[in-house]
Design a protein around this motif. Structure first.
Motif, PDB file in Angstrom:
ATOM      1  N   TYR A   5       0.856  -1.193   0.000  1.00  0.00           N
ATOM      2  CA  TYR A   5       0.000   0.000   0.000  1.00  0.00           C
ATOM      3  C   TYR A   5       0.884   1.232   0.000  1.00  0.00           C
ATOM      4  CZ  TYR A   5      -3.782  -3.199   1.001  1.00  0.00           C
ATOM      5  OH  TYR A   5      -4.681  -4.229   0.919  1.00  0.00           O
ATOM      6  N   VAL A   6       1.182   1.700  -1.192  1.00  0.00           N
ATOM      7  CA  VAL A   6       2.091   2.843  -1.318  1.00  0.00           C
ATOM      8  C   VAL A   6       1.295   4.093  -1.681  1.00  0.00           C
ATOM      9  CG1 VAL A   6       4.126   3.720  -2.527  1.00  0.00           C
ATOM     10  CG2 VAL A   6       3.927   1.279  -2.055  1.00  0.00           C
ATOM     11  N   GLY A   7       1.572   5.187  -1.030  1.00  0.00           N
ATOM     12  CA  GLY A   7       0.887   6.445  -1.363  1.00  0.00           C
ATOM     13  C   GLY A   7      -0.305   6.698  -0.469  1.00  0.00           C
ATOM     14  N   ARG A   8      -0.640   7.962  -0.332  1.00  0.00           N
ATOM     15  CA  ARG A   8      -1.735   8.391   0.545  1.00  0.00           C
ATOM     16  C   ARG A   8      -3.081   7.753   0.206  1.00  0.00           C
ATOM     17  NH1 ARG A   8      -0.998  10.065   5.181  1.00  0.00           N
ATOM     18  NH2 ARG A   8       0.303  11.857   5.596  1.00  0.00           N
ATOM     19  N   GLY A   9      -3.344   7.590  -1.111  1.00  0.00           N
ATOM     20  CA  GLY A   9      -4.657   7.100  -1.550  1.00  0.00           C
ATOM     21  C   GLY A   9      -5.003   5.716  -1.033  1.00  0.00           C
ATOM     22  N   THR A  10      -3.977   4.920  -0.682  1.00  0.00           N
ATOM     23  CA  THR A  10      -4.247   3.538  -0.268  1.00  0.00           C
ATOM     24  C   THR A  10      -4.296   3.391   1.250  1.00  0.00           C
ATOM     25  OG1 THR A  10      -1.899   3.004  -0.190  1.00  0.00           O
ATOM     26  CG2 THR A  10      -3.001   2.676  -2.301  1.00  0.00           C
ATOM     27  N   LEU A  11      -4.091   4.505   1.956  1.00  0.00           N
ATOM     28  CA  LEU A  11      -3.953   4.434   3.408  1.00  0.00           C
ATOM     29  C   LEU A  11      -5.182   3.857   4.104  1.00  0.00           C
ATOM     30  CD1 LEU A  11      -1.850   5.079   5.568  1.00  0.00           C
ATOM     31  CD2 LEU A  11      -2.948   7.293   5.884  1.00  0.00           C
ATOM     32  N   ALA A  12      -6.383   4.301   3.687  1.00  0.00           N
ATOM     33  CA  ALA A  12      -7.611   3.824   4.346  1.00  0.00           C
ATOM     34  C   ALA A  12      -7.770   2.318   4.191  1.00  0.00           C
ATOM     35  CB  ALA A  12      -8.824   4.551   3.772  1.00  0.00           C
ATOM     36  N   ASP A  13      -7.509   1.810   2.975  1.00  0.00           N
ATOM     37  CA  ASP A  13      -7.615   0.361   2.739  1.00  0.00           C
ATOM     38  C   ASP A  13      -6.614  -0.395   3.591  1.00  0.00           C
ATOM     39  OD1 ASP A  13      -9.525   0.809   0.890  1.00  0.00           O
ATOM     40  OD2 ASP A  13      -8.247   0.534  -0.884  1.00  0.00           O
ATOM     41  N   ARG A  14      -5.402   0.139   3.624  1.00  0.00           N
ATOM     42  CA  ARG A  14      -4.347  -0.531   4.389  1.00  0.00           C
ATOM     43  C   ARG A  14      -4.722  -0.615   5.866  1.00  0.00           C
ATOM     44  NH1 ARG A  14       1.547   1.986   5.820  1.00  0.00           N
ATOM     45  NH2 ARG A  14       0.395   2.832   7.588  1.00  0.00           N
ATOM     46  N   GLN A  15      -5.191   0.502   6.421  1.00  0.00           N
ATOM     47  CA  GLN A  15      -5.513   0.553   7.848  1.00  0.00           C
ATOM     48  C   GLN A  15      -6.683  -0.369   8.191  1.00  0.00           C
ATOM     49  OE1 GLN A  15      -2.639   1.627   8.546  1.00  0.00           O
ATOM     50  NE2 GLN A  15      -3.275   2.910  10.238  1.00  0.00           N
ATOM     51  N   GLN A  16      -7.638  -0.465   7.240  1.00  0.00           N
ATOM     52  CA  GLN A  16      -8.789  -1.342   7.457  1.00  0.00           C
ATOM     53  C   GLN A  16      -8.333  -2.804   7.548  1.00  0.00           C
ATOM     54  OE1 GLN A  16     -11.759  -0.489   4.524  1.00  0.00           O
ATOM     55  NE2 GLN A  16     -13.308  -1.717   5.532  1.00  0.00           N
ATOM     56  N   LYS A  17      -7.445  -3.185   6.632  1.00  0.00           N
ATOM     57  CA  LYS A  17      -6.949  -4.557   6.631  1.00  0.00           C
ATOM     58  C   LYS A  17      -6.076  -4.844   7.849  1.00  0.00           C
ATOM     59  CE  LYS A  17      -5.415  -6.845   2.914  1.00  0.00           C
ATOM     60  NZ  LYS A  17      -4.805  -7.045   1.575  1.00  0.00           N
ATOM     61  N   LEU A  18      -5.272  -3.858   8.210  1.00  0.00           N
ATOM     62  CA  LEU A  18      -4.409  -4.008   9.374  1.00  0.00           C
ATOM     63  C   LEU A  18      -5.251  -4.139  10.648  1.00  0.00           C
ATOM     64  CD1 LEU A  18      -1.410  -4.143   9.892  1.00  0.00           C
ATOM     65  CD2 LEU A  18      -1.303  -1.661   9.919  1.00  0.00           C
ATOM     66  N   ASN A  19      -6.342  -3.391  10.684  1.00  0.00           N
ATOM     67  CA  ASN A  19      -7.264  -3.432  11.820  1.00  0.00           C
ATOM     68  C   ASN A  19      -7.862  -4.831  11.970  1.00  0.00           C
ATOM     69  OD1 ASN A  19      -8.728  -2.395  13.970  1.00  0.00           O
ATOM     70  ND2 ASN A  19     -10.426  -1.738  12.680  1.00  0.00           N
ATOM     71  N   LYS A  20      -8.317  -5.408  10.850  1.00  0.00           N
ATOM     72  CA  LYS A  20      -8.895  -6.762  10.878  1.00  0.00           C
ATOM     73  C   LYS A  20      -7.842  -7.756  11.381  1.00  0.00           C
ATOM     74  CE  LYS A  20     -10.751 -10.522   8.044  1.00  0.00           C
ATOM     75  NZ  LYS A  20     -10.366 -11.478   9.072  1.00  0.00           N
ATOM     76  N   HIS A  21      -6.629  -7.615  10.850  1.00  0.00           N
ATOM     77  CA  HIS A  21      -5.540  -8.524  11.214  1.00  0.00           C
ATOM     78  C   HIS A  21      -5.252  -8.464  12.718  1.00  0.00           C
ATOM     79  CE1 HIS A  21      -2.112 -11.024  10.707  1.00  0.00           C
ATOM     80  NE2 HIS A  21      -1.192 -10.080  10.747  1.00  0.00           N
ATOM     81  N   MET A  22      -5.172  -7.238  13.252  1.00  0.00           N
ATOM     82  CA  MET A  22      -4.905  -7.067  14.689  1.00  0.00           C
ATOM     83  C   MET A  22      -6.020  -7.673  15.540  1.00  0.00           C
ATOM     84  SD  MET A  22      -1.975  -5.543  15.202  1.00  0.00           S
ATOM     85  CE  MET A  22      -1.923  -4.742  16.806  1.00  0.00           C
ATOM     86  N   HIS A  23      -7.269  -7.484  15.089  1.00  0.00           N
ATOM     87  CA  HIS A  23      -8.381  -8.040  15.864  1.00  0.00           C
ATOM     88  C   HIS A  23      -8.429  -9.561  15.783  1.00  0.00           C
ATOM     89  CE1 HIS A  23      -9.730  -3.853  16.281  1.00  0.00           C
ATOM     90  NE2 HIS A  23     -10.288  -4.315  17.377  1.00  0.00           N
ATOM     91  N   ASP A  24      -8.045 -10.117  14.632  1.00  0.00           N
ATOM     92  CA  ASP A  24      -7.946 -11.581  14.514  1.00  0.00           C
ATOM     93  C   ASP A  24      -6.901 -12.120  15.492  1.00  0.00           C
ATOM     94  OD1 ASP A  24      -9.818 -11.515  12.526  1.00  0.00           O
ATOM     95  OD2 ASP A  24      -8.436 -11.913  10.861  1.00  0.00           O
ATOM     96  N   LEU A  25      -5.795 -11.401  15.615  1.00  0.00           N
ATOM     97  CA  LEU A  25      -4.734 -11.825  16.539  1.00  0.00           C
ATOM     98  C   LEU A  25      -5.220 -11.756  17.993  1.00  0.00           C
ATOM     99  CD1 LEU A  25      -1.659 -10.001  14.912  1.00  0.00           C
ATOM    100  CD2 LEU A  25      -2.023 -12.475  14.992  1.00  0.00           C
ATOM    101  N   MET A  26      -5.954 -10.683  18.311  1.00  0.00           N
ATOM    102  CA  MET A  26      -6.478 -10.529  19.671  1.00  0.00           C
ATOM    103  C   MET A  26      -7.462 -11.647  20.005  1.00  0.00           C
ATOM    104  SD  MET A  26      -5.748  -8.243  21.954  1.00  0.00           S
ATOM    105  CE  MET A  26      -6.031  -8.863  23.585  1.00  0.00           C
ATOM    106  N   LYS A  27      -8.289 -11.976  18.997  1.00  0.00           N
ATOM    107  CA  LYS A  27      -9.272 -13.052  19.153  1.00  0.00           C
ATOM    108  C   LYS A  27      -8.554 -14.380  19.444  1.00  0.00           C
ATOM    109  CE  LYS A  27     -12.375 -12.687  15.725  1.00  0.00           C
ATOM    110  NZ  LYS A  27     -13.103 -13.077  14.499  1.00  0.00           N
ATOM    111  N   PHE A  28      -7.495 -14.622  18.688  1.00  0.00           N
ATOM    112  CA  PHE A  28      -6.689 -15.837  18.860  1.00  0.00           C
ATOM    113  C   PHE A  28      -6.137 -15.908  20.287  1.00  0.00           C
ATOM    114  CE2 PHE A  28      -2.852 -18.337  18.860  1.00  0.00           C
ATOM    115  CZ  PHE A  28      -3.079 -19.374  17.961  1.00  0.00           C
ATOM    116  N   SER A  29      -5.614 -14.780  20.769  1.00  0.00           N
ATOM    117  CA  SER A  29      -4.983 -14.781  22.094  1.00  0.00           C
ATOM    118  C   SER A  29      -6.001 -15.077  23.198  1.00  0.00           C
ATOM    119  CB  SER A  29      -4.283 -13.448  22.359  1.00  0.00           C
ATOM    120  OG  SER A  29      -5.212 -12.442  22.672  1.00  0.00           O
ATOM    121  N   ASN A  30      -7.233 -14.597  23.019  1.00  0.00           N
ATOM    122  CA  ASN A  30      -8.268 -14.850  24.028  1.00  0.00           C
ATOM    123  C   ASN A  30      -8.805 -16.278  23.957  1.00  0.00           C
ATOM    124  OD1 ASN A  30      -8.261 -12.308  25.292  1.00  0.00           O
ATOM    125  ND2 ASN A  30      -9.458 -11.440  23.626  1.00  0.00           N
TER     126      ASN A  30
END
Length: 325
Positions: free
Chosen positions: A224-249
């Motif tokens: 995800y290079v450039g400002r235009g892709t930032l929202a998509d990147r953050q959305q995917k990163l958010n899902k990934h982080m929450h999946d990891l949190m779910k796993f830990s619990n």
């Protein structure tokens, strides 16, 4: 719980739907109980209202999702385990080590010791509780081809000579499950694969007690290079982080993620480096540690963020035998 009740016992789940759910990584009732209706509807080709009914039934069966009183939360907190770093200074900084049911993020520049900490924890988690481990196995999602079995061998031999006991590095390597992630989508999918593995191992003598992602943001940053892709990147990163949190619990596992830093040349005061991923990573990680190089083998760890521990610094060394004071 999942052994007594299978997926097919949930209302609205026939054999075909159960098969689809299992293929998508929802192999246990607990995994369904903590998912969202849109997620489930997407993978099982069912309507959202049906998905919500399935989730509600799974929550009842797995006994999750309702309100709890504080004393029950305290009881569950007693299940939280800690993995020792093998360094007194780091253990003191983190009140005993990295916690299960939490995400610990280690960020810093190249060569600051992030991957070394990951390798050391992959060894230490396998030690019995009285020796600072959790008697468990480890899953590593390797995004930058940094996992080295030879390094594990060195660390195991270092531990053996320090404790004056004989360890077989081969036995330690057998309990480390490594997968290479080829891109960010693959990286996200590997958390589902890790869940299947953890489900399989949960009643064995080496349940999964640690999941390492090294590095969390490398693929996201490259794709995800450039400002235009930032929202998509953050959305995917958010899902990934929450999946990891779910796993830990779900599996009472510790999550250790490494992160790179970007330079902020305009920062006149303080440190000009900050971790990638912005607030998404910052808010979801439970503990954040900033690692930086010092003289020779010495490294400095700074606890930047924690829900219950004071900020502070620790000095440790990265040696041939592993992480030491």
């Amino acid at each position: 719980m999942a052994e007594r009740k299978g997926l097919e016992d949930l209302p609205g789940v026939g054999p075909a739907t159960a098969e689809k759910l299992k293929e998508a990584g929802y192999g246990s009732i607990e995994a369904i109980a903590v998912s969202s209706s849109s997620e489930l509807a997407g993978v099982a080709d069912i309507g959202e209202s049906t998905a919500q009914k399935i989730i509600n039934a799974a929550r009842q069966a797995a006994d999750v999702g309702g309100f709890e009183t504080g004393d029950l939360v305290l009881e569950r907190r007693k299940l939280v385990g800690k993995i020792s770093f093998g360094s007194r200074a780091l253990d003191d900084l983190m009140d005993g080590g990295i916690e299960t049911q939490a995400i610990s993020e280690f960020y810093g520049e190249f060569g600051s010791g992030k991957t070394q900490v990951g390798h050391q924890m992959a060894v230490n988690v396998q030690l019995p509780k009285e020796e600072g481990g959790l008697g468990g196995s480890v899953v590593i999602i390797d995004t930058e081809n940094t996992f080295r079995p030879e390094r594990i061998t060195q660390m195991v031999m270092g531990l053996a000579s320090m404790k004056g006991v004989e360890y077989d590095p081969g036995e330690f390597l057998k309990n480390i499950h490594v997968a290479k992630a080829y891109n960010s989508n693959h990286q996200i999918l590997l958390v589902d694969t890790a869940s299947e593995l953890a489900n399989k191992l949960k009643d064995t003598d080496k349940p999964v007690r640690l999941l390492i992602v090294d590095s969390l943001t490398a693929h996201f940053r490259a794709e995800y290079v450039g400002r235009g892709t930032l929202a998509d990147r953050q959305q995917k990163l958010n899902k990934h982080m929450h999946d990891l949190m779910k796993f830990s619990n779900l599996y009472n596992a510790a999550i250790l993620v490494t992160n790179q830093v970007m330079s902020k040349p305009d920062a006149f005061f303080g440190d000009p480096t900050k971790p990638i991923g912005g607030h998404i990573v910052g808010h979801t990680a439970t503990f954040r540690l900033y690692l930086r190089k010092s003289k020779g083998e010495k490294r400095i760890a700074r606890l930047v963020d924690s829900p219950n521990l004071p900020e502070g610094e620790a000095i440790f060394s990265v040696t041939m035998e592993g992480i030491k004071d």
